[in-house]
Design a protein around this motif. Structure first.
Motif, PDB file in Angstrom:
ATOM      1  N   ASN A  68       0.815  -1.211   0.000  1.00 20.15           N
ATOM      2  CA  ASN A  68       0.000   0.000   0.000  1.00 20.15           C
ATOM      3  C   ASN A  68       0.857   1.274   0.000  1.00 20.15           C
ATOM      4  OD1 ASN A  68      -2.341  -1.604   0.099  1.00 20.15           O
ATOM      5  ND2 ASN A  68      -2.207  -1.718   2.322  1.00 20.15           N
ATOM      6  N   ALA A  69       1.853   1.319  -0.868  1.00 18.75           N
ATOM      7  CA  ALA A  69       2.742   2.480  -1.052  1.00 18.75           C
ATOM      8  C   ALA A  69       3.567   2.815   0.183  1.00 18.75           C
ATOM      9  CB  ALA A  69       1.956   3.698  -1.521  1.00 18.75           C
ATOM     10  N   LYS A  70       3.744   1.866   1.075  1.00 18.77           N
ATOM     11  CA  LYS A  70       4.610   2.033   2.243  1.00 18.77           C
ATOM     12  C   LYS A  70       5.642   0.921   2.229  1.00 18.77           C
ATOM     13  CE  LYS A  70       2.195   5.237   4.638  1.00 18.77           C
ATOM     14  NZ  LYS A  70       1.342   5.783   3.645  1.00 18.77           N
ATOM     15  N   LEU A  71       6.846   1.249   2.656  1.00 14.05           N
ATOM     16  CA  LEU A  71       7.905   0.250   2.764  1.00 14.05           C
ATOM     17  C   LEU A  71       7.914  -0.291   4.186  1.00 14.05           C
ATOM     18  CD1 LEU A  71      10.447  -1.240   1.708  1.00 14.05           C
ATOM     19  CD2 LEU A  71      11.770   0.763   2.423  1.00 14.05           C
ATOM     20  N   ARG A  94       8.853   4.241  11.670  1.00 11.70           N
ATOM     21  CA  ARG A  94       7.880   4.025  12.734  1.00 11.70           C
ATOM     22  C   ARG A  94       7.742   2.534  13.002  1.00 11.70           C
ATOM     23  NH1 ARG A  94       1.849   3.796  12.673  1.00 11.70           N
ATOM     24  NH2 ARG A  94       1.257   4.112  14.835  1.00 11.70           N
ATOM     25  N   GLU A  95       7.902   2.152  14.250  1.00  9.58           N
ATOM     26  CA  GLU A  95       7.700   0.756  14.627  1.00  9.58           C
ATOM     27  C   GLU A  95       6.206   0.473  14.643  1.00  9.58           C
ATOM     28  OE1 GLU A  95       8.215  -1.870  18.614  1.00  9.58           O
ATOM     29  OE2 GLU A  95       9.958  -0.692  18.011  1.00  9.58           O
ATOM     30  N   VAL A  96       5.794  -0.570  13.913  1.00 11.07           N
ATOM     31  CA  VAL A  96       4.375  -0.926  13.888  1.00 11.07           C
ATOM     32  C   VAL A  96       4.082  -2.230  14.627  1.00 11.07           C
ATOM     33  CG1 VAL A  96       3.773   0.398  11.836  1.00 11.07           C
ATOM     34  CG2 VAL A  96       4.574  -1.926  11.568  1.00 11.07           C
ATOM     35  N   LYS A  97       5.069  -3.079  14.792  1.00 12.72           N
ATOM     36  CA  LYS A  97       4.901  -4.319  15.564  1.00 12.72           C
ATOM     37  C   LYS A  97       6.197  -4.605  16.309  1.00 12.72           C
ATOM     38  CE  LYS A  97       0.757  -5.564  14.653  1.00 12.72           C
ATOM     39  NZ  LYS A  97      -0.247  -5.698  15.684  1.00 12.72           N
ATOM     40  N   SER A  98       6.060  -4.954  17.582  1.00 16.02           N
ATOM     41  CA  SER A  98       7.251  -5.281  18.369  1.00 16.02           C
ATOM     42  C   SER A  98       7.201  -6.695  18.921  1.00 16.02           C
ATOM     43  CB  SER A  98       7.411  -4.287  19.518  1.00 16.02           C
ATOM     44  OG  SER A  98       6.289  -4.359  20.376  1.00 16.02           O
ATOM     45  N   GLY A 116      -7.787  -7.686   0.044  1.00 12.70           N
ATOM     46  CA  GLY A 116      -6.860  -6.821  -0.671  1.00 12.70           C
ATOM     47  C   GLY A 116      -5.431  -7.311  -0.516  1.00 12.70           C
ATOM     48  N   GLU A 117      -4.471  -6.394  -0.683  1.00 18.52           N
ATOM     49  CA  GLU A 117      -3.059  -6.764  -0.575  1.00 18.52           C
ATOM     50  C   GLU A 117      -2.654  -6.944   0.879  1.00 18.52           C
ATOM     51  OE1 GLU A 117      -0.603  -5.116  -4.378  1.00 18.52           O
ATOM     52  OE2 GLU A 117      -0.520  -3.969  -2.531  1.00 18.52           O
ATOM     53  N   VAL A 118      -1.922  -8.009   1.133  1.00 18.27           N
ATOM     54  CA  VAL A 118      -1.397  -8.310   2.461  1.00 18.27           C
ATOM     55  C   VAL A 118      -0.014  -8.940   2.303  1.00 18.27           C
ATOM     56  CG1 VAL A 118      -3.642  -8.627   3.584  1.00 18.27           C
ATOM     57  CG2 VAL A 118      -2.518 -10.569   2.493  1.00 18.27           C
ATOM     58  N   LEU A 119       0.702  -9.017   3.395  1.00 21.50           N
ATOM     59  CA  LEU A 119       1.981  -9.727   3.422  1.00 21.50           C
ATOM     60  C   LEU A 119       1.798 -11.026   4.183  1.00 21.50           C
ATOM     61  CD1 LEU A 119       4.379  -6.768   4.295  1.00 21.50           C
ATOM     62  CD2 LEU A 119       3.907  -7.751   2.044  1.00 21.50           C
ATOM     63  N   ASP A 132      -1.513  -6.807   7.348  1.00 25.76           N
ATOM     64  CA  ASP A 132      -2.092  -5.827   6.426  1.00 25.76           C
ATOM     65  C   ASP A 132      -1.495  -4.435   6.566  1.00 25.76           C
ATOM     66  OD1 ASP A 132      -3.189  -4.799   8.755  1.00 25.76           O
ATOM     67  OD2 ASP A 132      -5.270  -5.039   8.133  1.00 25.76           O
ATOM     68  N   GLY A 133      -0.429  -4.291   7.333  1.00 26.62           N
ATOM     69  CA  GLY A 133       0.204  -3.004   7.552  1.00 26.62           C
ATOM     70  C   GLY A 133      -0.048  -2.457   8.946  1.00 26.62           C
TER      71      GLY A 133
END
Length: 168
Positions: A68-71, A94-98, A116-119, A132-133
């Protein structure tokens, strides 16, 4: 194609293209370091612009993916979102998961119906995760435990052999 001059860019384990820049990550001397150069000049760039992922000293970058246009940059224990800021360029980290990180070469971007798009990736706790981000979900509980349908399970993977995993 133009060949890079020997020693002009740092030797790293991972590379990606994001927001008009080439990112080189996890060098021998800086396992949490991210070097970047403009895509239009990376063959002549001295590769002096960089930043450090704020992870523990014994942690290291294990991969990245664009969603989604984020690395998103993964370490063994955390997930970080990288966004371009300003025009220098500068990047916010930015830390999103620790609570988890990804095993190298197991991160894949997929598109799921109605989601939608997921990793999807294997985390170091030996579980397959969908991300999903912002939120994640473990999708491997049935294959983590011995379900007597297969001679192996994710829970039995030798931790020293996890880096040999590969997802496609």
């Amino acid at each position: 194609m133009v060949a890079l001059a020997p020693g002009s860019a740092p030797a790293v384990k991972f590379a990606t293209d994001f927001a008009g820049f080439t990112f080189l990550m996890n060098s021998v001397l800086r396992p949490r370091g991210v070097f970047y150069a403009d895509n239009n000049s990376f063959t002549t760039d001295p590769w002096t612009t960089s930043f450090e992922i704020p992870a523990d000293t014994d942690d290291e970058i294990t991969g990245s993916a664009i969603l989604n246009a984020k690395l998103y940059i993964f370490t063994k224990r955390r997930v970080f979102r990288i966004s371009p800021v300003g025009g220098n360029p500068d990047f916010s980290v930015r830390e999103v998961k620790s609570s988890f990180g990804a095993v190298p070469r197991t991160i894949k971007r997929v598109t799921l119906p109605d989601v939608g798009e997921v990793l999807i990736f294997l985390s170091w706790d030996k579980r397959m995760r969908i991300f999903d981000g912002a939120e994640d979900k473990v999708i491997s509980d049935q294959i983590f435990e011995d379900n007597s349908m297969s001679p192996t399970s994710l829970g039995r993977i030798n931790e020293n052999q996890m880096v040999k995993n590969f997802a496609e």
